[in-house]
Design a protein around this motif. Sequence first.
Motif, PDB file in Angstrom:
ATOM      1  N   ILE A 233       0.843  -1.209   0.000  1.00 16.75           N
ATOM      2  CA  ILE A 233       0.000   0.000   0.000  1.00 16.75           C
ATOM      3  C   ILE A 233       0.874   1.253   0.000  1.00 16.75           C
ATOM      4  O   ILE A 233       0.661   2.182  -0.785  1.00 16.75           O
ATOM      5  CB  ILE A 233      -0.944   0.005   1.227  1.00 16.75           C
TER       6      ILE A 233
ATOM      7  N   GLU B  67       2.505   1.742  -3.451  1.00 12.29           N
ATOM      8  CA  GLU B  67       1.584   2.131  -4.519  1.00 12.29           C
ATOM      9  C   GLU B  67       1.060   3.558  -4.344  1.00 12.29           C
ATOM     10  O   GLU B  67       0.871   4.276  -5.320  1.00 12.29           O
ATOM     11  CB  GLU B  67       0.428   1.137  -4.609  1.00 12.29           C
ATOM     12  N   VAL B  68       0.827   3.968  -3.097  1.00 10.32           N
ATOM     13  CA  VAL B  68       0.428   5.357  -2.843  1.00 10.32           C
ATOM     14  C   VAL B  68       1.565   6.296  -3.244  1.00 10.32           C
ATOM     15  O   VAL B  68       1.352   7.316  -3.914  1.00 10.32           O
ATOM     16  CB  VAL B  68       0.044   5.569  -1.358  1.00 10.32           C
TER      17      VAL B  68
ATOM     18  N   PHE C 248      -0.558   4.359   4.327  1.00  7.52           N
ATOM     19  CA  PHE C 248      -1.103   5.349   3.399  1.00  7.52           C
ATOM     20  C   PHE C 248      -0.405   6.706   3.574  1.00  7.52           C
ATOM     21  O   PHE C 248       0.015   7.334   2.600  1.00  7.52           O
ATOM     22  CB  PHE C 248      -2.608   5.527   3.635  1.00  7.52           C
TER      23      PHE C 248
ATOM     24  N   LEU D 243     -10.258   8.181  -1.371  1.00  7.14           N
ATOM     25  CA  LEU D 243      -8.981   7.981  -2.066  1.00  7.14           C
ATOM     26  C   LEU D 243      -8.981   8.629  -3.441  1.00  7.14           C
ATOM     27  O   LEU D 243      -7.949   9.129  -3.911  1.00  7.14           O
ATOM     28  CB  LEU D 243      -8.700   6.475  -2.190  1.00  7.14           C
TER      29      LEU D 243
ATOM     30  N   MET E 285      -4.920   6.042  -8.456  1.00  6.06           N
ATOM     31  CA  MET E 285      -4.958   5.164  -7.294  1.00  6.06           C
ATOM     32  C   MET E 285      -5.624   3.813  -7.599  1.00  6.06           C
ATOM     33  O   MET E 285      -6.015   3.101  -6.674  1.00  6.06           O
ATOM     34  CB  MET E 285      -5.713   5.855  -6.149  1.00  6.06           C
TER      35      MET E 285
ATOM     36  N   SER F 203      -4.444   0.967  -8.545  1.00  3.08           N
ATOM     37  CA  SER F 203      -3.760  -0.190  -7.953  1.00  3.08           C
ATOM     38  C   SER F 203      -4.050  -0.289  -6.454  1.00  3.08           C
ATOM     39  O   SER F 203      -4.201  -1.393  -5.903  1.00  3.08           O
ATOM     40  CB  SER F 203      -2.257  -0.115  -8.190  1.00  3.08           C
ATOM     41  N   VAL F 204      -4.139   0.867  -5.784  1.00  5.47           N
ATOM     42  CA  VAL F 204      -4.446   0.879  -4.344  1.00  5.47           C
ATOM     43  C   VAL F 204      -5.882   0.411  -4.114  1.00  5.47           C
ATOM     44  O   VAL F 204      -6.157  -0.346  -3.171  1.00  5.47           O
ATOM     45  CB  VAL F 204      -4.238   2.289  -3.748  1.00  5.47           C
TER      46      VAL F 204
END
Length: 261
Positions: free
Chosen positions: A11, A14-15, A156, A239, A246, A248-249
């Motif tokens: 996470i 990816e963020v 995150f 998000l 985003m 992928s998240v």
Amino acid sequence: KNGGKRLRPIIMLEVYKAMAKEHYDEELIAPFLAAIEMIHTFSLIHDDLPAMDNDRLRRGKPTTWVSHGEDMAILAGDMLSVQAFEIISKKMQDVDDIILLKRMSKGLFELANATGAFGMIGGQCVDVEYEGRKIGEDVLKYIYKLKTGALLKAAFVIGGILAGGNEYEINTLADVGLLVGEAFQIRDDYLDVAADENELGKPVHSDEKNSKMTYINIYGMEESIKRVKKLSEDAIRLLNKVRGDMSSVINIINLMINRKS
């Protein structure tokens, strides 16, 4: 070496990638990815100890204390909790850019705060203190917020901080992390009742064995599933207000709430 989903570092990565875009720097993020997984693994090693949940199976294998003794399990957890901050601070010594150093310093604080008395360990303290006692939703949510939510929130938030996110974005990511953390823990409670032990990779009915109150105890299976769905939808909606792709998240969040192990 012993498997695991690596959700928290994934996470965070990816963020960070989504927000940093062309400024992505693997060397900058790498120690934070390793560190948050070290903290998570330390918590699992200690969770499984006889004095805590007294579990003998984790990820389909004997727990650390079963394989190496209680003494080594305690020391392994202690070592991981310290080494997590060691590898970040070591990397900081090689960084000259004052802006990046400030971001790393903020990230380091977030990880420490998410781990200590006002984070994961504090949540565990309340969880242990209330073991065998009837509690309401307010106390249960507080436990979930600290015990599970704090470290997921940090994943995150640190990704956003290292990418140079502004105050609004960081606060939004914090809210997303807490929503995902609560959903993740409710799903965990559900799996403890409904999952197959071989598929789950750890003992089922552990909460019942340790006389722990869960969302399932208070609201039942059906309502718990609805709650997970609502929390996840709210998290994804928020998000989408943060810059960057985003998707992928969001995929990771969906995997987390529908997981069977």
